[in-house]
Design an enzyme around this catalytic site. Structure first.
Site, PDB file in Angstrom:
ATOM      1  N   PHE A 131       0.845  -1.187   0.000  1.00 30.58           N
ATOM      2  CA  PHE A 131       0.000   0.000   0.000  1.00 30.58           C
ATOM      3  C   PHE A 131       0.884   1.242   0.000  1.00 30.58           C
ATOM      4  O   PHE A 131       1.839   1.324   0.775  1.00 30.58           O
ATOM      5  CB  PHE A 131      -0.931   0.009   1.210  1.00 30.58           C
ATOM      6  CG  PHE A 131      -1.974   1.081   1.134  1.00 30.58           C
ATOM      7  CD1 PHE A 131      -3.000   0.995   0.200  1.00 30.58           C
ATOM      8  CD2 PHE A 131      -1.922   2.184   1.963  1.00 30.58           C
ATOM      9  CE1 PHE A 131      -3.957   1.994   0.107  1.00 30.58           C
ATOM     10  CE2 PHE A 131      -2.876   3.179   1.875  1.00 30.58           C
ATOM     11  CZ  PHE A 131      -3.900   3.091   0.949  1.00 30.58           C
ATOM     12  N   ASP A 202       1.362  -4.977   8.417  1.00 31.37           N
ATOM     13  CA  ASP A 202       0.203  -4.097   8.291  1.00 31.37           C
ATOM     14  C   ASP A 202      -1.025  -4.994   8.129  1.00 31.37           C
ATOM     15  O   ASP A 202      -1.134  -5.745   7.156  1.00 31.37           O
ATOM     16  CB  ASP A 202       0.384  -3.185   7.072  1.00 31.37           C
ATOM     17  CG  ASP A 202      -0.748  -2.176   6.912  1.00 31.37           C
ATOM     18  OD1 ASP A 202      -1.851  -2.415   7.438  1.00 31.37           O
ATOM     19  OD2 ASP A 202      -0.535  -1.152   6.225  1.00 31.37           O
ATOM     20  N   TYR A 227     -11.435   1.106  10.466  1.00 33.75           N
ATOM     21  CA  TYR A 227     -12.643   1.476   9.720  1.00 33.75           C
ATOM     22  C   TYR A 227     -13.011   0.525   8.594  1.00 33.75           C
ATOM     23  O   TYR A 227     -13.995   0.746   7.900  1.00 33.75           O
ATOM     24  CB  TYR A 227     -12.518   2.896   9.160  1.00 33.75           C
ATOM     25  CG  TYR A 227     -11.262   3.195   8.389  1.00 33.75           C
ATOM     26  CD1 TYR A 227     -11.102   2.786   7.079  1.00 33.75           C
ATOM     27  CD2 TYR A 227     -10.229   3.915   8.993  1.00 33.75           C
ATOM     28  CE1 TYR A 227      -9.942   3.076   6.378  1.00 33.75           C
ATOM     29  CE2 TYR A 227      -9.068   4.201   8.302  1.00 33.75           C
ATOM     30  CZ  TYR A 227      -8.933   3.788   6.999  1.00 33.75           C
ATOM     31  OH  TYR A 227      -7.779   4.072   6.299  1.00 33.75           O
ATOM     32  N   LYS A 228     -12.256  -0.556   8.417  1.00 32.90           N
ATOM     33  CA  LYS A 228     -12.589  -1.520   7.369  1.00 32.90           C
ATOM     34  C   LYS A 228     -13.455  -2.630   7.972  1.00 32.90           C
ATOM     35  O   LYS A 228     -14.618  -2.408   8.279  1.00 32.90           O
ATOM     36  CB  LYS A 228     -11.318  -2.051   6.719  1.00 32.90           C
ATOM     37  CG  LYS A 228     -10.447  -0.952   6.070  1.00 32.90           C
ATOM     38  CD  LYS A 228      -9.245  -1.540   5.370  1.00 32.90           C
ATOM     39  CE  LYS A 228      -8.216  -0.496   4.986  1.00 32.90           C
ATOM     40  NZ  LYS A 228      -8.707   0.565   4.124  1.00 32.90           N
ATOM     41  N   ARG A 376     -12.550  -3.859  -7.483  1.00 39.49           N
ATOM     42  CA  ARG A 376     -12.276  -4.502  -6.204  1.00 39.49           C
ATOM     43  C   ARG A 376     -13.586  -4.727  -5.445  1.00 39.49           C
ATOM     44  O   ARG A 376     -14.384  -3.804  -5.275  1.00 39.49           O
ATOM     45  CB  ARG A 376     -11.322  -3.643  -5.385  1.00 39.49           C
ATOM     46  CG  ARG A 376     -10.769  -4.319  -4.156  1.00 39.49           C
ATOM     47  CD  ARG A 376      -9.719  -3.477  -3.474  1.00 39.49           C
ATOM     48  NE  ARG A 376     -10.296  -2.318  -2.799  1.00 39.49           N
ATOM     49  CZ  ARG A 376      -9.721  -1.687  -1.770  1.00 39.49           C
ATOM     50  NH1 ARG A 376      -8.532  -2.089  -1.339  1.00 39.49           N
ATOM     51  NH2 ARG A 376     -10.292  -0.646  -1.221  1.00 39.49           N
TER      52      ARG A 376
END
Length: 417
Positions: A131, A202, A227-228, A376
């Site tokens: 990322f 991560d 928040y995912k 995605r």
């Protein structure tokens, strides 16, 4: 459970929903009518209980309690309290996790701290397709250190070969944000340690969706966002894991007042707190922490074995249906088919991925686009149904066959894609 055979009708998919051991969790979330939400790997939906929790914090704790609530309502304990809960989701022990700041800031802390623990080594190894913020943080630290270190970027399959005697830190995202490919945390960490390096993981696309056991893997440090799949709300605080064996020697550069041994002594000189509390920095965001705790509590109720089994079943079904129904339209699967290499998302490449996704969203199927060409789709097992998968694949096929995606309005790009 991976599906022994795929449902051959929508009714068969509905039968799977009817016997789903996780089915009751769907009602715990606010999900708008007419929407198939396949973007929980970017932002999870609102837990219904969060409304009541935030109302109580705002009206009773902040409104009536005012500053007294730091003690009376336990605000000051939230980073550690939620951290200990999160520890149960990621295979850590109490006292190894705190909630604070963002993933980017927490990566800055642990990467700087890890490099300090390996002062004679000068190389950070990472995946080229990691990322971007992880790579940017590493690049910024290298510049801050006077370019005395290097960042070695390799393909996912080349990570172990790239680790050598000069490697200080191996810095990887467990599940790749763009492809959904999952690294073997245990074997990579073991190899890093055999070479004398430390491992930072991560977990942004892992926690709450796939099994994680940091202590079993002997991970050194980890970070992740709230928040995912944890459904903590937009911009929810992140978390930081420091293995107990490193805590006494761990020093992080953001030596803020809340990471002090006695924050309210207001001493002029910094003394780090004992344990993982030294990873804290500034005043915690209470409203955001309260919302995050609601999502974490729900995640803790769901057996991870059932979550993982359903994740694999949902993604198996979606891959099969899309390949069956959309074969003529140029989609290319980029997510691994092998279960042990797949996270909880499915990604397809297409030259016109952006307008295709916009057309899907207009039809109520919400996934997202990742540059340059990735469609995605995230599958959060607590609220995504088998019928959602069936319907989403059908709508995708309709969008592709009709070429509705080629309309000008679907090519207009906003700031967030």
């Amino acid at each position: 459970m991976a599906l022994p055979h795929l449902p051959d009708s929508r009714a068969a998919a509905a039968a799977l929903d009817a016997h789903d051991p996780l089915a009751s969790f769907r009602d715990r979330f606010h999900l708008p009518a007419g929407v198939i939400y396949l973007d929980g790997n970017s932002l999870g939906p609102l837990p219904r209980v969060a409304r009541q929790r935030l109302a109580r914090v705002i009206e009773a704790e902040w409104g009536d309690g005012l500053i007294r609530s730091w003690n009376a309502a336990g605000w000051i304990e939230l980073p550690q309290r939620i951290g200990d809960k999160l520890a149960r989701l990621i295979g850590a022990q109490p006292g190894e996790v705190v909630v604070a700041d963002s993933t980017s800031i927490n990566l800055f802390k642990v990467l700087a701290g890890a490099l300090a623990l390996r002062p004679d080594r000068r190389c950070i190894v990472s995946e080229r397709d990691n990322f971007p913020t992880d790579l940017y943080i590493a690049q910024g630290l290298i510049e801050l250190f006077g370019n005395s270190h290097t960042l070695r970027l390799v393909e996912a399959d080349e990570v172990c070969d790239a680790i050598g005697e000069d490697t200080a830190v191996v810095m990887l995202t467990h599940v790749n944000y763009r492809t959904g490919r999952m690294h073997d945390m245990v074997s990579i960490t073991r190899h890093a340690h055999a070479c004398g390096a430390l491992a930072i993981w991560d977990l942004a696309h892992s926690v709450g969706a796939v099994p994680v056991d940091l202590n079993e893997a002997q991970a050194d440090f980890a970070i992740g966002c709230g928040y995912k799949y944890l459904n903590g709300g937009p911009g929810a605080p992140a978390f930081i894991f420091v293995a107990q064996r490193h805590q006494a020697d761990f020093r992080q550069p953001l030596a803020g007042w809340l990471g002090h041994a006695q924050p309210f002594a207001f001493e002029a000189s910094y003394r780090p707190a004992q344990g993982v509390a030294r990873a804290l920095c500034g005043t915690p965001p209470i409203l955001s922490l309260a919302a995050l705790e609601c999502g974490v509590d729900i995640a803790l109720e769901a057996p991870m074995t059932a979550v993982r089994a359903k994740s694999l079943a949902l993604t198996d079904l979606f891959i099969a249906l899309v390949e069956q129904r959309c074969a003529p339209y140029g989609l290319r699967l980029v997510t691994p088919r092998e279960h042990d290499r797949r996270g909880s998302q499915v990604c397809f490449a297409h030259p016109d991925a952006f307008p295709i996704m916009q057309a899907l969203i207009a039809r109520g199927v919400i996934g997202d686009f990742r540059a340059p060409d990735i469609l995605r789709f995230g599958f959060a097992p607590l609220y995504v149904r088998y019928t959602d998968v069936w319907d989403a694949a059908h709508i995708l096929a309709e969008v592709l066959s009709s070429r509705v995606w080629d309309r000008p309005e679907f090519r207009q790009r906003a700031k967030v894609t």
